[in-house]
Design a protein around this motif. Structure first.
Motif, PDB file in Angstrom:
ATOM      1  N   UNK A 111      -9.970 -13.637 -17.399  1.00  0.00           N
ATOM      2  CA  UNK A 111     -11.411 -13.523 -17.146  1.00  0.00           C
ATOM      3  C   UNK A 111     -11.855 -14.468 -16.030  1.00  0.00           C
ATOM      4  N   UNK A 112     -11.361 -15.705 -16.071  1.00  0.00           N
ATOM      5  CA  UNK A 112     -11.732 -16.669 -15.034  1.00  0.00           C
ATOM      6  C   UNK A 112     -11.171 -16.265 -13.681  1.00  0.00           C
ATOM      7  N   UNK A 113      -9.967 -15.709 -13.660  1.00  0.00           N
ATOM      8  CA  UNK A 113      -9.360 -15.316 -12.389  1.00  0.00           C
ATOM      9  C   UNK A 113     -10.051 -14.100 -11.779  1.00  0.00           C
ATOM     10  N   UNK A 131      -0.732 -17.571  -6.088  1.00  0.00           N
ATOM     11  CA  UNK A 131      -1.004 -19.017  -6.142  1.00  0.00           C
ATOM     12  C   UNK A 131      -1.964 -19.379  -7.261  1.00  0.00           C
ATOM     13  N   UNK A 132      -3.048 -18.627  -7.381  1.00  0.00           N
ATOM     14  CA  UNK A 132      -4.014 -18.871  -8.453  1.00  0.00           C
ATOM     15  C   UNK A 132      -3.358 -18.615  -9.804  1.00  0.00           C
ATOM     16  N   UNK A 133      -2.577 -17.545  -9.898  1.00  0.00           N
ATOM     17  CA  UNK A 133      -1.869 -17.247 -11.145  1.00  0.00           C
ATOM     18  C   UNK A 133      -0.914 -18.356 -11.548  1.00  0.00           C
ATOM     19  N   UNK A 134      -0.195 -18.920 -10.574  1.00  0.00           N
ATOM     20  CA  UNK A 134       0.742 -20.006 -10.875  1.00  0.00           C
ATOM     21  C   UNK A 134       0.020 -21.262 -11.362  1.00  0.00           C
ATOM     22  N   UNK A 135      -1.104 -21.590 -10.755  1.00  0.00           N
ATOM     23  CA  UNK A 135      -1.866 -22.763 -11.215  1.00  0.00           C
ATOM     24  C   UNK A 135      -2.300 -22.563 -12.662  1.00  0.00           C
ATOM     25  N   UNK A 172     -10.983 -27.605  -7.988  1.00  0.00           N
ATOM     26  CA  UNK A 172     -11.849 -26.730  -8.788  1.00  0.00           C
ATOM     27  C   UNK A 172     -11.009 -25.712  -9.550  1.00  0.00           C
ATOM     28  N   UNK A 173      -9.991 -25.196  -8.906  1.00  0.00           N
ATOM     29  CA  UNK A 173      -9.094 -24.251  -9.554  1.00  0.00           C
ATOM     30  C   UNK A 173      -8.359 -24.911 -10.725  1.00  0.00           C
ATOM     31  N   UNK A 174      -7.855 -26.131 -10.524  1.00  0.00           N
ATOM     32  CA  UNK A 174      -7.161 -26.842 -11.593  1.00  0.00           C
ATOM     33  C   UNK A 174      -8.109 -27.182 -12.741  1.00  0.00           C
ATOM     34  N   UNK A 211      -3.036 -10.949 -11.592  1.00  0.00           N
ATOM     35  CA  UNK A 211      -3.620  -9.614 -11.631  1.00  0.00           C
ATOM     36  C   UNK A 211      -5.146  -9.682 -11.605  1.00  0.00           C
ATOM     37  N   UNK A 212      -5.719 -10.586 -12.395  1.00  0.00           N
ATOM     38  CA  UNK A 212      -7.175 -10.745 -12.417  1.00  0.00           C
ATOM     39  C   UNK A 212      -7.735 -11.155 -11.065  1.00  0.00           C
TER      40      UNK A 212
END
Length: 186
Positions: free
Chosen positions: A19-21, A38-42, A104-106, A147-148
């Motif tokens: 949901x956040x992604x 990259x976002x998925x890995x974090x 912010x992502x972390x 995916x999100x």
């Protein structure tokens, strides 16, 4: 914990990251594949670490709660599940536009993984294999968050609500299964 339970747990724990992604992907407008990965890995790495931290805390306190540990696991999973269901039902249609930073992502990934820490603590009480569980949660979260992010610009936040709602229902179901396995309650 059966492989099917582990699979359901892993994907239900990834629902809030999914949901956040979606929101992160919407903020990027049209994310590239490398951004999504990259976002998925974090999200995945942080989501894999937090159940281990919770498990360690749970193991440390296990001798004090061993007689009613299944009730603790059920209660924690139910509270987390109900919270996820509440978040899934809450209508917040605004997607805030802000600059993407790694910090912010972390922070977002950490906020969505707090429930995984509580799940890790509850898994300590039922002697689940935390390494397999943590890896499954991390992989499922990496997949779902990637995916999100990739689909975020098309799907918006409407799917995020359903993902959290379904994830919450699954967690409550797992809590009931733990309770049924350890008591004659169900």
């Amino acid at each position: 914990m059966t492989p099917i339970s582990l699979l359901f747990l892993a994907f239900s724990m990834s629902a809030d990251a999914f949901a956040a992604s979606i929101s992160k992907g919407a903020e990027l407008k049209k994310p590239r594949f490398r951004h999504a990965i990259g976002i998925g890995l974090v999200f995945g790495v942080i989501e894999a670490i937090t159940p281990v931290l919770g498990w360690v805390a749970g193991k440390a306190s296990q001798q004090y709660v061993q007689a009613w540990d299944h009730w603790v696991a059920f209660t924690l999973l139910s509270i987390i599940g109900l919270h996820m269901m509440y978040a899934g039902l809450k209508k917040d249609e605004t997607i805030e536009q802000r600059k993407q930073t790694i910090w912010l992502l972390m922070l977002t990934a950490t906020a969505t993984s707090i429930d995984a820490m509580a799940v890790g603590a509850s898994l300590a009480f039922i002697n689940a294999n935390i390494i397999a569980t943590s890896l499954a949660i991390g992989l499922a979260t990496t997949l779902m968050a990637s995916l999100g992010t990739f689909l975020g610009h098309k799907l918006g936040k409407c799917v995020g609500h359903w993902a959290e709602l379904i994830g919450g229902i699954v967690l409550i179901g797992i809590g009931l299964a733990v309770l049924a396995e350890h008591t004659a309650f169900l």
